[in-house]
Design an enzyme around this catalytic site. Structure first.
Site, PDB file in Angstrom:
ATOM      1  N   LYS A  46      35.705  54.665 101.543  1.00 28.85           N
ATOM      2  CA  LYS A  46      35.145  55.062 102.510  1.00 28.85           C
ATOM      3  C   LYS A  46      34.926  53.924 103.475  1.00 28.85           C
ATOM      4  O   LYS A  46      35.528  52.812 103.235  1.00 28.85           O
ATOM      5  CB  LYS A  46      33.403  55.339 102.192  1.00 28.85           C
ATOM      6  CG  LYS A  46      33.219  56.477 101.398  1.00 28.85           C
ATOM      7  CD  LYS A  46      33.678  57.758 101.946  1.00 28.85           C
ATOM      8  CE  LYS A  46      33.668  58.849 100.885  1.00 28.85           C
ATOM      9  NZ  LYS A  46      34.179  59.057  99.929  1.00 28.85           N
TER      10      LYS A  46
HETATM   11  C1  PLP Z   1      32.129  64.310 103.026  1.00 24.01           C
HETATM   12  C2  PLP Z   1      31.736  63.661 101.601  1.00 24.01           C
HETATM   13  N1  PLP Z   1      30.362  63.799 101.257  1.00 24.01           N
HETATM   14  C3  PLP Z   1      30.098  63.298  99.817  1.00 24.01           C
HETATM   15  C4  PLP Z   1      30.937  62.581  99.162  1.00 24.01           C
HETATM   16  C5  PLP Z   1      30.361  61.914  97.838  1.00 24.01           C
HETATM   17  O1  PLP Z   1      30.460  60.456  97.926  1.00 24.01           O
HETATM   18  P1  PLP Z   1      30.003  59.556  96.455  1.00 24.01           P
HETATM   19  O2  PLP Z   1      31.451  59.645  95.756  1.00 24.01           O
HETATM   20  O3  PLP Z   1      29.679  58.356  97.016  1.00 24.01           O
HETATM   21  O4  PLP Z   1      29.245  60.478  95.663  1.00 24.01           O
HETATM   22  C6  PLP Z   1      32.113  62.319  99.585  1.00 24.01           C
HETATM   23  C7  PLP Z   1      33.255  61.535  98.547  1.00 24.01           C
HETATM   24  O5  PLP Z   1      34.370  61.585  98.849  1.00 24.01           O
HETATM   25  C8  PLP Z   1      32.908  63.071 100.494  1.00 24.01           C
HETATM   26  O6  PLP Z   1      34.000  62.856 101.086  1.00 24.01           O
END
Ligand code: PLP
Length: 388
Positions: free
Chosen positions: A185
């Protein structure tokens, strides 16, 4: 070129000062949630215009806790987009609620807000839109719609920390907003996430929900009235996240330079669909650079295209699958053809590398490799610029 270093899909930049600071946290003896969590939350809150922010172990746990905070459960429906990461589907179903999928716009990949009203019914409780890098969901239209139908909004802002809407950062307004600090991210805390809340009471409830559901009693004992999770972020991670937040503007500026370079150099196959071109001062952050291959007219599969790039040392992804066509999504009666744009994106997307550790020379290499592979396997027609 043959010996050039591989271009990774993601490569977080952790500087020596941050590594030293983590050493200090480890030596302090307080390594799980403590003072650095409080500081990271304060910095995120300042970034979000003073709204209360609570950090958790992931954006996934932030969405889970947000749904619990809203009391969403069996019999409730939550509207979301068929084109997103599994998080939204999984967390809705985990709460025993029903996901109601709406298609996305083919260009921006955001939920088609114009189609949402038709899916709102007596059981609808919330909307979870995923913001796409480079093109935020129309925040005015989203929140007007939610207000008109008395729905709560959980913004999945996992990909877009640093994007702005009319000069305000995502998270500084709206309803509940979830960020991710996973290593691919815009900033990372290794794993981690945050939930932006509306007021101190919601923030306090999040503290309870992220830590077993424990409520401390006046007599010093503890009680649970709800089976809470264990989603508290350790101080080691918070220390990294805090250092990363300070570097966010620099990271975003570099990502933007790389995106501009993609638009300059990716001229290989006009039948490939690129994301909407950014305009100066648009306030958008860029986490991914996704192209749509003209698969129907290509003499190779997407897997072959990705493999050919991998041979050239270039890692790619496929963000994202169509949620309604997953085994879990199909349980709710969805089938191929229901959401044509989400399906076309799911079938034809290749996510090209984009991260702040890359150089414009790396982008040139990716573009040259794409050109080479596409030229070796030409599409039948190269005349159509964008088949939308
Ligand atoms: C659009 C989106 N939402 C939520 C998430 C979930 O993030 P996390 O890995 O911090 O749970 C991701 C992870 O790639 C994502 O791309």
């Amino acid at each position: 070129m043959a010996n050039a270093a591989p271009i990774k899909f993601a490569s977080p930049l952790i500087d020596d000062a941050t590594i030293a600071a983590v050493g200090d946290v480890l030596r302090s003896g307080h390594i799980t949630s403590g003072p650095w969590v409080a500081r990271f939350e304060a910095a995120l809150s300042a970034f979000c215009g003073g709204r209360p922010v609570r950090v958790l172990t992931s954006a996934t746990s932030a969405v889970e806790v947000a749904l619990q905070l809203l009391g969403i459960g069996e019999g409730d429906e939550v509207i979301t987009c068929g084109q997103s990461f599994f998080t939204v589907l999984n967390m809705i179903v985990k709460q025993r609620a029903t996901p109601v999928f709406v298609d996305c716009d083919l260009a921006t990949r955001n939920i088609e807000l114009g189609r949402v009203a038709a899916r709102i019914g007596p059981r609808t409780r919330a909307i979870i839109p995923t913001h796409w890098p480079g093109s935020l969901v129309d925040m005015d239209a989203l929140h007007d719609l939610a207000r008109a139908h008395k729905l709560r909004v959980i913004e999945d802002a996992a990909l877009v920390i640093g994007s702005r809407w009319k000069d305000r950062p995502v998270g500084a307004f709206g309803d509940l907003v979830a960020f991710s600090f996973h290593p691919n991210k815009n900033i990372t805390s290794i794993e981690g996430g945050a939930l932006v809340c509306n007021d101190a009471d919601e923030a306090r409830q999040v503290e309870v929900l992220r830590f077993h559901g424990i409520e401390r009693q006046p007599d010093g004992t503890r009680d649970v009235a709800f089976p809470g999770g264990k989603f508290n972020l350790p101080d080691v991670n918070a220390r990294i996240g805090l250092a990363q937040l300070e570097r966010l503007p620099a990271f975003l500026a570099q990502r933007r330079r790389l995106v501009d370079r993609y638009f300059e150099r990716f001229v290989t196959d006009p039948a490939c669909v690129l994301p909407p071109r950014p305009v100066a001062g648009d306030g958008q952050s860029w986490n991914m650079f996704c192209i749509l291959l003209p698969l129907a007219r290509m003499q190779m599969t997407r897997k072959e295209f990705r493999d050919a790039l991998a041979v050239r040392g270039i890692a790619t992804g496929v963000s994202y699958e169509a949620l309604h066509l997953s085994t879990l999504g199909r349980r709710f009666g969805y089938r191929r053809g229901d959401l044509p744009n989400a399906e076309r994106i799911a079938d034809a997307t290749v996510t090209l590398p984009l991260h702040a550790a890359m150089t414009t020379g790396d982008v040139d290499r990716v573009c040259a490799a794409c050109a080479e592979v596409l030229a070796a396997h030409p599409s039948e027609s190269r005349s159509a610029r964008v088949e939308q």
